[in-house]
Design a protein around this motif. Structure first.
Motif, PDB file in Angstrom:
ATOM      1  N   HIS A 195       2.663   4.249   8.249  1.00 26.16           N
ATOM      2  CA  HIS A 195       2.393   2.816   8.098  1.00 26.16           C
ATOM      3  C   HIS A 195       3.463   1.965   8.768  1.00 26.16           C
ATOM      4  O   HIS A 195       3.184   0.857   9.232  1.00 26.16           O
ATOM      5  CB  HIS A 195       2.233   2.466   6.624  1.00 26.16           C
ATOM      6  CG  HIS A 195       0.856   2.763   6.118  1.00 26.16           C
ATOM      7  ND1 HIS A 195      -0.203   1.902   6.290  1.00 26.16           N
ATOM      8  CD2 HIS A 195       0.347   3.857   5.493  1.00 26.16           C
ATOM      9  CE1 HIS A 195      -1.301   2.439   5.772  1.00 26.16           C
ATOM     10  NE2 HIS A 195      -1.000   3.630   5.279  1.00 26.16           N
ATOM     11  N   SER A 222      -6.499   2.085  -0.029  1.00 26.42           N
ATOM     12  CA  SER A 222      -6.986   1.943   1.345  1.00 26.42           C
ATOM     13  C   SER A 222      -8.391   2.511   1.478  1.00 26.42           C
ATOM     14  O   SER A 222      -9.329   1.809   1.833  1.00 26.42           O
ATOM     15  CB  SER A 222      -6.044   2.637   2.325  1.00 26.42           C
ATOM     16  OG  SER A 222      -5.804   3.970   1.887  1.00 26.42           O
ATOM     17  N   HIS A 282       0.818  -1.218   0.000  1.00 24.76           N
ATOM     18  CA  HIS A 282       0.000   0.000   0.000  1.00 24.76           C
ATOM     19  C   HIS A 282       0.856   1.275   0.000  1.00 24.76           C
ATOM     20  O   HIS A 282       0.527   2.239  -0.699  1.00 24.76           O
ATOM     21  CB  HIS A 282      -0.940  -0.008   1.212  1.00 24.76           C
ATOM     22  CG  HIS A 282      -1.562   1.311   1.511  1.00 24.76           C
ATOM     23  ND1 HIS A 282      -2.546   1.878   0.727  1.00 24.76           N
ATOM     24  CD2 HIS A 282      -1.315   2.212   2.504  1.00 24.76           C
ATOM     25  CE1 HIS A 282      -2.888   3.055   1.234  1.00 24.76           C
ATOM     26  NE2 HIS A 282      -2.155   3.286   2.307  1.00 24.76           N
ATOM     27  N   HIS A 342       3.611   9.454   4.820  1.00 26.30           N
ATOM     28  CA  HIS A 342       2.593   8.402   4.829  1.00 26.30           C
ATOM     29  C   HIS A 342       3.244   7.054   5.151  1.00 26.30           C
ATOM     30  O   HIS A 342       2.729   6.269   5.956  1.00 26.30           O
ATOM     31  CB  HIS A 342       1.923   8.374   3.450  1.00 26.30           C
ATOM     32  CG  HIS A 342       1.019   7.207   3.221  1.00 26.30           C
ATOM     33  ND1 HIS A 342       1.353   6.160   2.387  1.00 26.30           N
ATOM     34  CD2 HIS A 342      -0.209   6.919   3.704  1.00 26.30           C
ATOM     35  CE1 HIS A 342       0.354   5.282   2.373  1.00 26.30           C
ATOM     36  NE2 HIS A 342      -0.603   5.715   3.159  1.00 26.30           N
TER      37      HIS A 342
HETATM   38 FE   LIG Z   1      -2.334   4.716   3.956  1.00 24.84          FE
END
Ligand SMILES: [Fe+2]
Length: 383
Positions: A105, A43, A13, A101
């Motif tokens: 994660h 997502s 992702h 980002h």
């Molecule tokens: Fe994300």
């Protein structure tokens, strides 16, 4: 656990994020690694398209980890190509967003792996037990109160010299009454007093939703706690251990933080009170770089301890847009803004947050029942 994702999904992702928001946008002749991944590893971006249900991410046994690594290599190569050219300021902003980002994660991987391993009845450790200097016999620093004058405070991030998420702005003025913050996080010893005083059984301490949550889930202790021969143990990254009384209480929900504060004759700080106090604190502490992946007992003796690192601190503030907040144009505008309902703000980062990722204006947010992040309690009060 429907909120957690497999590490392989996080890897795919975060790769997808660069492909979708940088490569498709900035490379004229970009050919995707596999066209179906555009939906598979999306997502929550409605503007990008459909995606599998979040709770079903764990059944994606294909593509294999090798294929996801090949996807990653392909995107890395394309990114190196893109970065070798002069980029527009918009493209630079998207690359920077992609890096931040990915840091988010990476933190989720730690907490999701912890939850996944704990769900196994063998309670297997993530890594072998470390010989730590701060052990079960460390001194508990007494809690002290720090006074803040309040008044008009400038809240939020502003400027172009450093990265911040759109939800941290615009900067604006907030008036604060005088207030106090606890000098350190709430310890396991203090939380255990609340438990021994039947805190989980006294409806008058709980918000209505919190009381429903306690009863429906039969909560009697923080997540990962269990009793063995009359002693409390909890699951850590190094497996099951006796709960160390001097360490901050961890893996509690907003409801538990709020009920504990009420029991203690205090309250939680608003996110504005927290930020007003944190601005004078150095951004250092038990963050990811210490490698502990576990909160540590306060020991510095500074006026305000553990503001950054150790645990995300639940605030009394609902996650709302600041005045004149405008999400970015396009799909990335869905990053933060559309979640501003039914969530509470947490501040300060945790033992799984990289130092380069956290700052005084940073706003994390989770629903009030969430417990699997490294979440804890700092008490506040009127002055
Ligand atoms: Fe994300």
């Amino acid at each position: 656990m429907p909120d957690a994702s497999p590490a392989k999904w996080h890897l795919a992702h975060t790769t997808w994020f660069f492909e979708t928001f940088v490569l498709f946008e900035c490379m004229e002749d970009y050919r995707p690694f596999q066209a179906e991944f555009r939906n598979l590893f999306n997502s929550y971006y409605n503007a990008v398209g459909d995606r599998p249900l979040r709770a079903l991410r764990h059944i994606l046994s294909r593509p294999s980890l090798n294929e996801v690594h090949a996807y990653r290599d392909y995107i890395d190569e394309a990114m190196v190509h893109v970065l070798s050219d002069e980029l527009s300021p918009e493209a630079v902003a998207l690359v920077t967003l992609g890096i931040n980002h990915e840091q988010q994660h990476q933190e989720l991987i730690v907490t999701d792996v912890k939850n996944g391993l704990w769900a196994n009845p063998l309670r297997p450790p993530y890594r072998a037990l470390e010989d730590r200097k701060v052990g079960a016999h460390a001194r508990v620093l007494p809690l002290a109160w720090r006074d803040f004058a309040g008044g008009m405070q400038s809240i939020g991030a502003e400027g172009r010299d450093f990265f911040y998420f759109d939800n941290e702005g615009p900067r604006h003025d907030v008036y604060l009454e005088p207030y106090r913050l606890a000098s350190r996080l709430t310890t396991n010893a203090e939380y255990l007093e609340f438990m021994r005083d039947a805190g989980y059984g006294k409806a008058e301490l709980w918000l209505s939703d919190g009381w429903d949550c306690v009863r429906n889930n039969q909560w009697t202790a923080p997540l990962y706690w269990e009793q063995r021969d009359g002693e409390w143990w909890h699951y850590t990254i190094e497996g099951m251990k006796p709960v160390a009384m001097e360490e901050p209480v961890c893996h509690v929900s907003y409801y538990e933080a709020d009920a504990f504060a009420r029991w203690a004759g205090a309250r939680l700080a608003t996110e504005f009170e927290w930020e007003g106090a944190a601005r004078s604190c150095p951004v250092e502490g038990n963050l990811l770089e210490t490698g502990a992946l576990h909160p540590r007992a306060a020991e510095s003796g500074e006026a305000l301890m553990q503001m950054f690192g150790d645990l995300w601190e639940w605030t009394a503030s609902a996650y709302l847009p600041y005045p004149n907040f405008k999400p970015a144009a396009g799909a990335v505008g869905e990053y933060n803004g559309k979640f501003m309902c039914n969530q509470m703000v947490l501040r300060g980062g945790s033992c799984a947050t990289p130092q380069s990722h956290i700052r005084a204006t940073y706003r994390n947010f989770f629903p009030p029942h969430a417990r699997w992040q490294f979440m804890g309690i700092r008490l506040a009060n009127g002055n």
